[in-house]
Scaffold this motif. Structure first.
Motif, short mmCIF file in Angstrom:
data_model
loop_
_atom_site.label_atom_id
_atom_site.label_comp_id
_atom_site.label_asym_id
_atom_site.label_seq_id
_atom_site.Cartn_x
_atom_site.Cartn_y
_atom_site.Cartn_z
N GLU A 180 0.85 -1.33 0.09
CA GLU A 180 0.09 0.08 -0.11
C GLU A 180 0.88 1.28 -0.15
N PHE A 181 0.29 2.41 -0.56
CA PHE A 181 1.17 3.36 -0.44
C PHE A 181 0.34 4.63 -0.30
N GLU A 182 0.85 5.90 0.14
CA GLU A 182 0.20 7.32 0.30
C GLU A 182 1.02 8.26 -0.32
N LEU A 183 0.20 9.37 -1.16
CA LEU A 183 1.23 10.29 -1.44
C LEU A 183 0.71 11.43 -0.73
N SER A 184 1.48 12.05 0.26
CA SER A 184 0.90 13.25 0.83
C SER A 184 1.19 14.36 0.11
N LEU A 185 0.36 14.75 -0.79
CA LEU A 185 0.09 15.94 -1.53
C LEU A 185 -1.28 16.64 -1.59
N ARG A 186 -1.22 18.06 -1.32
CA ARG A 186 -2.42 18.74 -1.38
C ARG A 186 -2.75 19.55 -2.98
N LEU A 187 -1.58 20.23 -3.17
CA LEU A 187 -1.77 21.14 -4.56
C LEU A 187 -0.66 20.69 -5.47
N SER A 188 -0.98 20.58 -6.42
CA SER A 188 -0.26 20.35 -7.70
C SER A 188 -0.75 20.36 -9.07
N ASN A 189 0.23 20.70 -10.08
CA ASN A 189 -0.21 20.77 -11.31
C ASN A 189 0.38 19.82 -12.17
N ASN A 190 1.13 18.67 -11.41
CA ASN A 190 1.78 17.68 -12.10
C ASN A 190 0.84 16.91 -13.15
N GLU A 191 1.56 17.09 -14.44
CA GLU A 191 0.73 16.28 -15.52
C GLU A 191 0.59 14.73 -15.58
N TYR A 192 1.50 14.39 -14.94
CA TYR A 192 1.47 12.62 -14.84
C TYR A 192 0.35 12.32 -13.90
N LEU A 193 0.24 13.09 -12.71
CA LEU A 193 -0.71 12.73 -12.02
C LEU A 193 -2.19 12.75 -12.34
N ASP A 194 -2.41 13.45 -13.57
CA ASP A 194 -3.60 13.58 -13.99
C ASP A 194 -4.31 12.26 -14.35
N GLN A 195 -3.27 11.40 -14.70
CA GLN A 195 -3.63 10.02 -15.30
C GLN A 195 -4.21 8.87 -14.27
N THR A 196 -4.17 9.49 -12.91
CA THR A 196 -4.28 8.37 -11.72
C THR A 196 -5.45 8.73 -10.99
N SER A 197 -5.77 7.64 -10.24
CA SER A 197 -6.89 7.63 -9.14
C SER A 197 -6.16 7.56 -7.76
N PHE A 198 -4.60 7.50 -7.62
CA PHE A 198 -4.00 7.33 -6.33
C PHE A 198 -3.87 8.83 -5.69
N SER A 199 -4.06 9.82 -6.42
CA SER A 199 -3.71 10.81 -5.83
C SER A 199 -4.81 12.08 -5.88
N ARG A 200 -5.24 12.56 -4.55
CA ARG A 200 -6.63 13.25 -4.59
C ARG A 200 -6.12 14.63 -4.33
N HIS A 201 -5.35 15.40 -5.02
CA HIS A 201 -4.90 16.57 -4.89
C HIS A 201 -5.52 17.80 -5.70
N LEU A 202 -5.42 19.00 -5.21
CA LEU A 202 -6.26 20.03 -5.99
C LEU A 202 -5.12 20.62 -7.10
N ARG A 203 -5.76 20.90 -8.29
CA ARG A 203 -4.96 21.58 -9.17
C ARG A 203 -5.31 23.03 -9.08
N TYR A 204 -4.15 24.02 -9.39
CA TYR A 204 -4.04 25.33 -9.09
C TYR A 204 -3.69 25.90 -10.72
N ARG A 205 -3.99 25.41 -11.62
CA ARG A 205 -3.52 25.83 -13.00
C ARG A 205 -3.75 27.42 -13.32
N SER A 206 -5.04 27.72 -13.12
CA SER A 206 -5.15 29.04 -13.28
C SER A 206 -4.48 30.03 -12.67
N LEU A 207 -4.17 29.71 -11.20
CA LEU A 207 -3.12 30.56 -10.35
C LEU A 207 -1.78 30.37 -10.32
#
Length: 369
Positions: free
Chosen positions: A36-63
């Motif tokens: 099992e694993f956890e990614l401790s991440l709240r805010l990110s615009n990382n493009e790779y993570l857009d393809q996954t269900s294992f990270s529940r971060h918020l994107r802030y592209r407009s900012l």
């Protein structure tokens, strides 16, 4: 067993080798039932993570263009990661870059550190922007780490050269690539340019040696008036680079292309050759990317590149203009050599895979649990 990964390489970075490495690790682990694993991440615009269900971060592209937006995101992410470390609901901690924020909070929990390259140690004095100030920080982290993963045998030797680390604490685990797995080789992708071209991929500054490479291949470009050069990724051309192309009379034959996975596959597939003139690479993922796309590879003979390229590439001395030009000219004019390099590249790629990287990394975790 549960592993905690932190925010560092996913903060303020849309693309990049380090975040790709951790993304591929987690993507492989998501397919397994024994970790099992956890990614401790709240805010990110990382493009790779857009393809996954294992990270529940918020994107802030407009900012993202707002001044200090990345810095604020980094502070908030670090506070969240520290909270998750203190909660202690994990067996192994694997930070995704070099920061000491967690050292006082981790207690006796084991942690694993991945070492990618010694660029800042080798070139910090020459190019302070590569991170000259990281040495003491890396040394402190390596001393506390229970295991250090090195991405190549070359990088392991660099660790031993620059840091007081016991060799048995270092485990070499090669990287892999999934580029091309989503697109079958039979699927046709339009050529990015109708003319023949050489391909350069990634950042171009400092030890990447792009200026030296461009100087060396000017005679080749003059001899082959239909030949172009495409630079993929690494940012648009600077004014200095444009001036360099103008001065050589080649401004219409050097092109910039932004790079996502699909465009990269097309660029590799249609290139006459991929050329990597770097003076220092901890591993060199673009070599595997080229192999996966059937592209002939011409490499610098420095650092980890011969270790990764094996017998499937043509090599040159990156500080010798004649050596660079000679290798490029050979691959351009010898169809049999091109075919041989393509075949050997496909074979060489079998030695590397992201699932293999994950499997060997899991063995490291299990040895510490």
């Amino acid at each position: 067993m549960k592993v905690l990964y932190d925010h560092q390489s996913f903060t303020g970075v849309s693309y990049g080798g380090v975040s790709r490495y951790f993304f591929e690790l987690m993507r492989s682990f998501a397919k397994r039932s024994d970790i099992e694993f956890e990614l401790s991440l709240r805010l990110s615009n990382n493009e790779y993570l857009d393809q996954t269900s294992f990270s529940r971060h918020l994107r802030y592209r407009s900012l993202a263009q707002v001044r200090n937006a990345h810095r604020i995101a980094s502070v908030l992410n670090r506070l969240y990661s520290l909270q998750r470390v203190k909660a202690g609901k994990f067996d192994i901690f694997h930070p995704t870059y070099y920061h000491r924020y967690f050292l006082n909070a981790i207690g006796s929990k084991p942690f694993v550190l991945t070492f990618h390259d010694a660029t800042s140690e080798r070139y910090g004095k020459q190019y302070p922007e590569v991170g000259e100030g990281l040495y003491d920080l890396k040394k402190q982290l390596m001393r506390r780490a229970d295991c250090i993963i090195s991405v190549s045998e070359f990088s392991k030797q660099e660790i031993l050269r620059f840091f007081p680390v016991e060799p048995e604490k270092i485990k070499v685990i090669h990287l892999g690539t999934t580029l091309g797995e989503s697109l079958p080789a039979s699927e046709t992708l339009a050529a990015p340019l109708e003319a023949p071209y050489l391909l350069y991929v990634g950042k171009r500054g400092l030890y990447k040696n792009f200026d030296g490479f461009f100087r060396a291949i000017q005679p080749v470009l003059y001899r082959h008036p239909d030949l172009h050069l495409i630079c993929a990724g690494g940012g648009v051309f600077s004014q200095d680079e444009q001036a360099l192309f103008h001065a050589a009379g080649l401004v219409n034959r050097v092109h910039y292309r932004p790079a996502n996975d699909t465009s990269l596959i097309a660029l590799y597939r249609h290139a006459r050759a991929f050329v990597f003139p770097s003076l220092n690479e901890g591993f060199g993922i673009p070599v595997l990317e080229a192999y996966s796309s059937g592209c002939p590879v011409v490499l610098s003979n420095r650092s980890s590149l011969p270790e990764v390229g094996g017998d499937a590439a043509l090599y040159f001395d990156p500080e010798d203009d004649d050596s660079i030009a000679g290798a490029v000219e050979r691959v351009l004019t010898d169809d049999a050599l091109q075919a041989d390099l393509r075949r050997k590249g496909t074979e060489r790629l079998r030695n590397f895979s992201c699932d293999q990287t994950a499997r060997q990394t899991l063995e490291v975790y299990q040895s510490l649990h």
